[in-house]
Design a protein around this motif. Structure first.
Motif, PDB file in Angstrom:
ATOM      1  N   GLY A 275     -36.662  20.981  33.670  1.00  0.00           N
ATOM      2  CA  GLY A 275     -35.866  19.917  34.278  1.00  0.00           C
ATOM      3  C   GLY A 275     -35.457  18.847  33.284  1.00  0.00           C
ATOM      4  O   GLY A 275     -35.435  17.654  33.596  1.00  0.00           O
ATOM      5  N   CYS A 276     -35.087  19.273  32.082  1.00  0.00           N
ATOM      6  CA  CYS A 276     -34.699  18.313  31.047  1.00  0.00           C
ATOM      7  C   CYS A 276     -33.202  18.015  31.120  1.00  0.00           C
ATOM      8  O   CYS A 276     -32.393  18.905  31.379  1.00  0.00           O
ATOM      9  CB  CYS A 276     -35.033  18.858  29.656  1.00  0.00           C
ATOM     10  SG  CYS A 276     -36.810  19.036  29.334  1.00  0.00           S
ATOM     11  N   ARG A 277     -32.877  16.763  30.873  1.00  0.00           N
ATOM     12  CA  ARG A 277     -31.487  16.358  30.673  1.00  0.00           C
ATOM     13  C   ARG A 277     -31.420  15.418  29.477  1.00  0.00           C
ATOM     14  O   ARG A 277     -32.376  14.709  29.177  1.00  0.00           O
ATOM     15  CB  ARG A 277     -30.906  15.681  31.921  1.00  0.00           C
ATOM     16  CG  ARG A 277     -30.558  16.667  33.043  1.00  0.00           C
ATOM     17  CD  ARG A 277     -29.459  16.146  33.934  1.00  0.00           C
ATOM     18  NE  ARG A 277     -28.991  17.197  34.826  1.00  0.00           N
ATOM     19  CZ  ARG A 277     -29.341  17.317  36.111  1.00  0.00           C
ATOM     20  NH1 ARG A 277     -30.155  16.425  36.650  1.00  0.00           N
ATOM     21  NH2 ARG A 277     -28.876  18.296  36.851  1.00  0.00           N
ATOM     22  N   MET A 278     -30.277  15.423  28.820  1.00  0.00           N
ATOM     23  CA  MET A 278     -30.072  14.549  27.679  1.00  0.00           C
ATOM     24  C   MET A 278     -29.721  13.149  28.175  1.00  0.00           C
ATOM     25  O   MET A 278     -28.764  12.973  28.929  1.00  0.00           O
ATOM     26  CB  MET A 278     -28.958  15.095  26.791  1.00  0.00           C
ATOM     27  CG  MET A 278     -28.773  14.333  25.492  1.00  0.00           C
ATOM     28  SD  MET A 278     -27.417  14.988  24.466  1.00  0.00           S
ATOM     29  CE  MET A 278     -28.009  16.638  24.132  1.00  0.00           C
ATOM     30  N   SER A 279     -30.494  12.167  27.743  1.00  0.00           N
ATOM     31  CA  SER A 279     -30.212  10.801  28.153  1.00  0.00           C
ATOM     32  C   SER A 279     -29.394  10.043  27.115  1.00  0.00           C
ATOM     33  O   SER A 279     -28.686   9.090  27.450  1.00  0.00           O
ATOM     34  CB  SER A 279     -31.514  10.040  28.429  1.00  0.00           C
ATOM     35  OG  SER A 279     -32.320   9.959  27.268  1.00  0.00           O
ATOM     36  N   ASN A 280     -29.501  10.469  25.848  1.00  0.00           N
ATOM     37  CA  ASN A 280     -28.779   9.763  24.795  1.00  0.00           C
ATOM     38  C   ASN A 280     -28.612  10.676  23.584  1.00  0.00           C
ATOM     39  O   ASN A 280     -29.487  11.492  23.282  1.00  0.00           O
ATOM     40  CB  ASN A 280     -29.548   8.511  24.370  1.00  0.00           C
ATOM     41  CG  ASN A 280     -28.683   7.483  23.688  1.00  0.00           C
ATOM     42  OD1 ASN A 280     -27.993   6.702  24.347  1.00  0.00           O
ATOM     43  ND2 ASN A 280     -28.694   7.475  22.363  1.00  0.00           N
TER      44      ASN A 280
END
Length: 319
Positions: free
Chosen positions: A130-135
């Motif tokens: 459940g990873c997403r790129m935040s920056n």
């Protein structure tokens, strides 16, 4: 007695894309990603239980929520870096028949989710779903390594002594260097830039924890992006000051070229900060301005456009 301490020398970072948020895909397709450092970690903070029980001794602490996040520092290279761009912008548009041109833009209201596995010593594996790129950020100059920082927010963690993918895809490592870079402003090559930093924030809602979710994030929905940076030039005249003072819209592009391969990032619509130059000593004046990129009406239909050009077909997924 010698300690058998595990080191980072043989550590691995594996990336794979999810079809459903927080769920490993049914077909394993791990990609071994080159990296400088991997600081992703799952943490459950312990809180102090203030219950009074007639004793001075503390009582058992309580657990806070599971927080999965961290930064991965990665090289900006010919082949693998495009997978991080896919993680931030989705599957690219591909053109060409060799070389192949992959174009990444801001698309719709969603972002991909992916998993990251950190392997240590060939026996210890930590899998983050459940990873997403935040920056996404990088700094371009005239010396040192060319590195991009990827900040990640995730949902869950698992531990195993077996690898997620025993035979991951591994690309030939061909890094770009600062010396490969060229800067264009308003479509014209600029030879007075000393340093440029770029920062792309994806506006994730990191606080989506729901009762009954076991302390795990229910999601990390993307929100309004922020596309900013700093531009440092050698001061030769007031052109950039006037651009900022008069809020003149222009474009900014960085290109890295290595042989027939190319990586570029374009901000089709941006404005420089209004800031007058300062004199700090007898040496050549370095003039720093922030900038903000945005979408208004440009034909690219995106506030930022990344382009990867290389000699390999079908690298970054199919729509």
């Amino acid at each position: 007695m010698a300690l058998d301490v595990l080191g980072g020398i043989d550590a691995t970072t594996i990336l794979d894309f999810e079809n459903e948020y927080g769920v490993s895909p049914g077909t394993v397709n791990g990609i071994q990603m080159p990296f400088k450092s991997n600081e992703i970690s799952a943490e459950v903070a312990q809180g102090e239980d203030t219950t009074l029980n007639g004793r001075r001794d503390p009582v058992e602490p309580y657990d806070e929520r599971l927080d999965v996040k961290g930064k991965i520092a990665v090289p900006m290279d010919v082949y693998a870096y495009g997978n991080w761009l896919r993680a931030g912008f989705g599957i690219p548009t591909k053109t060409g028949t060799g070389p192949y041109i992959y174009t990444f833009k801001v698309k719709g209201l969603t972002m991909p989710s992916f998993l990251v596995e950190t392997g240590i010593g060939g026996t210890e594996y930590y899998l983050y779903n459940g990873c997403r790129m935040s920056n996404l950020s990088c700094q371009v100059g005239t010396q040192g390594e060319l590195t991009s920082n990827i900040d990640i927010v995730g949902r869950d963690e698992g531990y195993s002594q077996a690898a997620y993918d025993a035979t991951p895809t591994e690309y030939t490592y061909l890094p770009y260097q600062n010396s490969n870079a060229t800067v264009f402003m308003g479509g014209v090559e600029v030879g007075i830039c000393a340093d440029i930093s770029l920062n792309i924030g994806f506006g994730l809602d990191e606080d989506m924890f729901a009762i009954g979710g076991g302390g795990k994030r229910a999601d990390a929905k993307p929100g309004k992006m922020a596309v900013t940076g700093n531009l440092t030039t050698f001061f030769t005249n007031s052109d950039n000051y006037i651009l900022g003072r008069d809020k003149v819209e222009t474009s900014l592009e960085l290109r890295w070229v290595r042989g027939a391969h190319e990586l570029s990032v374009l901000f089709p619509e941006m404005q420089l900060q209004r800031k007058s130059p300062a004199v700090t000593g007898p040496k050549g004046i370095r003039y720093q301005q922030t900038f903000n990129a945005y979408y208004g009406d440009d034909v690219n239909n995106s506030s930022v456009v990344w382009t990867v050009t290389n000699d390999t077909d079908a690298l970054y997924g199919t729509a």
